[in-house]
Design an enzyme around this catalytic site. Structure first.
Site, mmCIF file in Angstrom:
data_model
loop_
_atom_site.group_PDB
_atom_site.id
_atom_site.type_symbol
_atom_site.label_atom_id
_atom_site.label_comp_id
_atom_site.label_asym_id
_atom_site.label_seq_id
_atom_site.Cartn_x
_atom_site.Cartn_y
_atom_site.Cartn_z
ATOM 1 N N HIS A 143 -22.271 62.446 17.874
ATOM 2 C CA HIS A 143 -23.129 63.581 18.262
ATOM 3 C C HIS A 143 -22.418 64.861 17.816
ATOM 4 O O HIS A 143 -22.382 65.157 16.627
ATOM 5 C CB HIS A 143 -23.369 63.480 19.772
ATOM 6 C CG HIS A 143 -24.408 64.398 20.328
ATOM 7 N ND1 HIS A 143 -25.231 65.160 19.560
ATOM 8 C CD2 HIS A 143 -24.761 64.678 21.617
ATOM 9 C CE1 HIS A 143 -26.045 65.864 20.337
ATOM 10 N NE2 HIS A 143 -25.767 65.591 21.603
ATOM 11 N N ASP B 152 -24.488 68.672 10.470
ATOM 12 C CA ASP B 152 -23.022 68.608 10.510
ATOM 13 C C ASP B 152 -22.377 68.432 9.149
ATOM 14 O O ASP B 152 -21.163 68.533 9.022
ATOM 15 C CB ASP B 152 -22.579 67.445 11.400
ATOM 16 C CG ASP B 152 -22.861 67.765 12.845
ATOM 17 O OD1 ASP B 152 -22.620 68.916 13.226
ATOM 18 O OD2 ASP B 152 -23.329 66.878 13.568
ATOM 19 N N HIS C 28 -30.024 60.735 10.819
ATOM 20 C CA HIS C 28 -30.367 61.371 12.077
ATOM 21 C C HIS C 28 -31.406 60.514 12.773
ATOM 22 O O HIS C 28 -32.264 59.931 12.116
ATOM 23 C CB HIS C 28 -30.935 62.779 11.806
ATOM 24 C CG HIS C 28 -30.917 63.649 13.016
ATOM 25 N ND1 HIS C 28 -31.900 63.599 13.956
ATOM 26 C CD2 HIS C 28 -30.018 64.568 13.437
ATOM 27 C CE1 HIS C 28 -31.613 64.465 14.907
ATOM 28 N NE2 HIS C 28 -30.469 65.061 14.618
HETATM 29 N N1 ACO Z 1 -24.099 56.110 6.592
HETATM 30 C C1 ACO Z 1 -24.478 54.889 6.155
HETATM 31 N N2 ACO Z 1 -25.474 54.181 6.676
HETATM 32 C C2 ACO Z 1 -26.147 54.726 7.689
HETATM 33 C C3 ACO Z 1 -25.825 56.007 8.200
HETATM 34 C C4 ACO Z 1 -24.764 56.702 7.603
HETATM 35 N N3 ACO Z 1 -24.416 57.908 8.031
HETATM 36 N N4 ACO Z 1 -26.672 56.295 9.222
HETATM 37 C C5 ACO Z 1 -27.470 55.254 9.336
HETATM 38 N N5 ACO Z 1 -27.174 54.301 8.426
HETATM 39 C C6 ACO Z 1 -27.880 53.024 8.186
HETATM 40 C C7 ACO Z 1 -27.560 52.016 9.267
HETATM 41 O O1 ACO Z 1 -26.461 51.214 8.897
HETATM 42 C C8 ACO Z 1 -28.837 51.253 9.316
HETATM 43 O O2 ACO Z 1 -28.903 50.399 8.211
HETATM 44 P P1 ACO Z 1 -29.513 48.910 8.361
HETATM 45 O O3 ACO Z 1 -30.955 49.127 8.690
HETATM 46 O O4 ACO Z 1 -29.273 48.264 7.053
HETATM 47 O O5 ACO Z 1 -28.768 48.273 9.501
HETATM 48 C C9 ACO Z 1 -29.920 52.304 9.097
HETATM 49 O O6 ACO Z 1 -29.269 53.316 8.325
HETATM 50 C C10 ACO Z 1 -30.448 52.907 10.391
HETATM 51 O O7 ACO Z 1 -29.332 53.392 11.157
HETATM 52 P P2 ACO Z 1 -29.293 53.494 12.735
HETATM 53 O O8 ACO Z 1 -27.875 53.437 13.184
HETATM 54 O O9 ACO Z 1 -30.271 52.507 13.325
HETATM 55 O O10 ACO Z 1 -29.884 54.927 12.969
HETATM 56 P P3 ACO Z 1 -29.806 55.732 14.327
HETATM 57 O O11 ACO Z 1 -31.045 56.542 14.403
HETATM 58 O O12 ACO Z 1 -29.514 54.843 15.483
HETATM 59 O O13 ACO Z 1 -28.519 56.637 14.134
HETATM 60 C C11 ACO Z 1 -27.084 58.425 13.634
HETATM 61 C C12 ACO Z 1 -28.542 57.990 13.868
HETATM 62 C C13 ACO Z 1 -26.223 58.028 14.855
HETATM 63 C C14 ACO Z 1 -27.039 59.945 13.510
HETATM 64 C C15 ACO Z 1 -26.564 57.735 12.356
HETATM 65 O O14 ACO Z 1 -27.356 58.108 11.242
HETATM 66 C C16 ACO Z 1 -25.087 58.039 12.083
HETATM 67 O O15 ACO Z 1 -24.207 57.366 12.632
HETATM 68 N N6 ACO Z 1 -24.800 59.084 11.243
HETATM 69 C C17 ACO Z 1 -23.432 59.478 10.995
HETATM 70 C C18 ACO Z 1 -22.949 60.315 12.153
HETATM 71 C C19 ACO Z 1 -23.556 61.688 12.173
HETATM 72 O O16 ACO Z 1 -23.633 62.374 11.148
HETATM 73 N N7 ACO Z 1 -23.993 62.137 13.371
HETATM 74 C C20 ACO Z 1 -24.539 63.483 13.553
HETATM 75 C C21 ACO Z 1 -25.951 63.429 14.000
HETATM 76 S S1 ACO Z 1 -26.596 65.061 14.111
HETATM 77 C C22 ACO Z 1 -26.064 65.658 15.581
HETATM 78 O O17 ACO Z 1 -25.695 64.971 16.520
HETATM 79 C C23 ACO Z 1 -26.039 67.104 15.703
#
Ligand code: ACO
Length: 428
Positions: free
Chosen positions: A267, A362, A306
């Site tokens: 987050h 971010d 996201h």
């Molecule tokens: N890098 C690579 N793969 C990713 C990423 C990433 N940053 N984010 C999601 N994916 C992939 C997952 O592995 C998944 O793939 P799959 O379907 O083959 O298993 C698919 O995309 C969906 O991902 P989820 O984890 O289900 O997406 P969710 O909505 O739960 O997560 C999150 C959102 C937590 C922001 C995620 O994208 C992530 O971890 N990003 C990196 C951390 C980040 O930048 N967080 C900041 C968010 S903005 C904020 O809080 C202000």
């Protein structure tokens, strides 16, 4: 005719008509669906609240597919260009843009509450020299409840307004104290002649000069970053604020909990994670290999993806533009080149495109913060300062919503049935 959803239960052959309102059905309307009368009734299973609206809100609107973000109806792009953080905070908190008089009164009220109680400063001095500023922020905001016990009067609008002003005014002071403590320098008192962002910069960076003059580009950049982070509807920290507030805890305790939720790397800690990732990658030549590892599931591309935005985060677009202005003043951040290359490759790559993974707020904010002279430990704190406005607005809305009660999700119990206690010596 009102919209309804017809549900047929194959177990009993019974049909149920469930009203649809605002594109949703009430989860409690499903409770009537049962096989025998002594059953609890049907529930929904929704870990991580992927598809559950927990409140009705009039504060922030997001269209994740189109990349739209509105505060009280106003597009984020217009606010970032034309407004200032205190005005945006007022808008988020009270629902309308302030008149000139209301803006002046609001800015004066906030300015008059920026000082911290001496004992609060002493409390902060007690932290270890290397204490993480976000840990200090969370603890100190929680401690505010002991300085202002009147905050327990959460059903008094006057008390809520006073705590709101105190919180908006004091979070920059607490944050600056945390920063100064972590670098072993004396705390700077607030300077009431400066703007909200300018005063914060002064409390952070003033040395022996009698009057600190903030660089106008950096002051504006920080103010815009504050605008971009002021609210983002029902995310992890905001839901925490509402959940704690729903037990009628005082706003300082609830806000400390919300800040703790923001601390996590998924987050508010994501921009810190972006910089660590860029340092790990080390050079632009290593970018393709890094992307390959991410695609193989060996880590995430931090700052990408996201829960809500399935297109370019509108805040990331504004930040990317602003980065250039900051780099003109402070010099280029050498990590920027690598970030741009990561973005270029990822936006062309099938893995990221098919999963709708785009840069979020971010991805670039950390680079700007670093260029402005902030250590990475300060990043979540810089997020928490403006988000305080959103957290309080959401808390206030929750308290005034007759639909709300103490937050209490259900569970599907999969553990043991009743069994007899076994004395320790007979356990295997
Ligand atoms: N890098 C690579 N793969 C990713 C990423 C990433 N940053 N984010 C999601 N994916 C992939 C997952 O592995 C998944 O793939 P799959 O379907 O083959 O298993 C698919 O995309 C969906 O991902 P989820 O984890 O289900 O997406 P969710 O909505 O739960 O997560 C999150 C959102 C937590 C922001 C995620 O994208 C992530 O971890 N990003 C990196 C951390 C980040 O930048 N967080 C900041 C968010 S903005 C904020 O809080 C202000």
């Amino acid at each position: 005719m009102a919209d309804t959803l017809t549900i047929t239960d194959n177990r009993t052959g019974k049909q149920y008509e469930v009203p649809i309102q605002d594109g949703t059905i009430k989860a409690t309307d499903l409770r009537q669906i049962k096989v025998t009368s002594d059953e609890f009734g049907m529930m929904t299973y929704d870990p991580a609240f992927m598809n559950t609206a927990a409140c009705k809100s009039r504060i922030t609107f997001i269209d994740g597919d189109k990349g739209v973000l509105l505060y009280r109806g106003y597009p984020i792009e217009q606010l970032a260009e034309k407004s200032d953080f205190l005005e945006v905070a007022y808008l988020i908190l009270f629902g309308e843009l302030p008149t000139t008089k209301a803006h002046e009164d609001w800015a004066r009220d906030v300015t008059l509450h920026t000082m911290l109680h001496t004992n609060l400063a002493k409390l902060m001095e007690g932290f270890r020299h290397d204490a993480h500023p976000m840990g200090m922020f969370i603890s100190t905001v929680g401690a505010l409840s002991t300085f202002y016990p009147d905050a327990k009067d959460i059903f008094s609008p006057e008390s809520r307004r006073l705590q709101t002003v105190r919180l908006i005014a004091k979070v920059p002071s607490i944050s600056a104290y945390a920063f100064r403590h972590s670098i072993g320098r004396p705390f700077n008192q607030p300077d009431n002649d400066l703007s909200y962002a300018g005063n914060f910069l002064s409390m952070l960076f003033r040395m022996t000069e009698l009057k600190y003059t903030p660089n106008p580009v950096l002051e504006r950049a920080l103010d815009v970053l504050f605008i971009l982070h002021a609210d983002h509807e029902q995310n992890c920290s905001t839901s925490t604020m509402r959940a704690i507030g729903s037990s009628h805890a005082d706003p300082y305790s609830a806000l400390a909990g919300a800040a703790a939720a923001l601390y996590g790397p998924l987050h508010g800690g994501a921009n810190e994670a972006v910089l660590r990732m860029l340092h790990e990658i080390g050079s632009i030549n290593n970018v393709p290999a890094f992307i390959k590892r991410v695609k193989a599931g060996e880590g995430r591309l931090m700052g990408f993806g996201h829960r809500v935005y399935k297109s370019y985060d509108p805040r990331a677009k504004i930040i990317k533009r602003m980065a250039d202005l900051v780099f003109d003043v402070m010099g280029k951040n050498p990590l920027l080149e690598m970030a741009l290359e990561l973005e270029r490759i990822a936006l062309e790559d099938e893995y990221f495109v098919s999963r709708k993974l785009y840069p979020n707020v971010d991805f670039y904010s950390g680079l700007i913060y670093q260029a402005m002279g902030f250590p990475v430990d300060m990043f979540p704190v810089l997020f928490a300062i403006p988000r305080t406005a959103g957290w309080i607005a959401q808390w206030e809305e929750m308290l005034n919503d007759p639909d709300q009660k103490i937050a209490r999700p259900r569970q599907i119990y999969l553990g043991h049935g009743p069994r007899d206690y076994v004395p320790r010596e007979r356990r295997k």
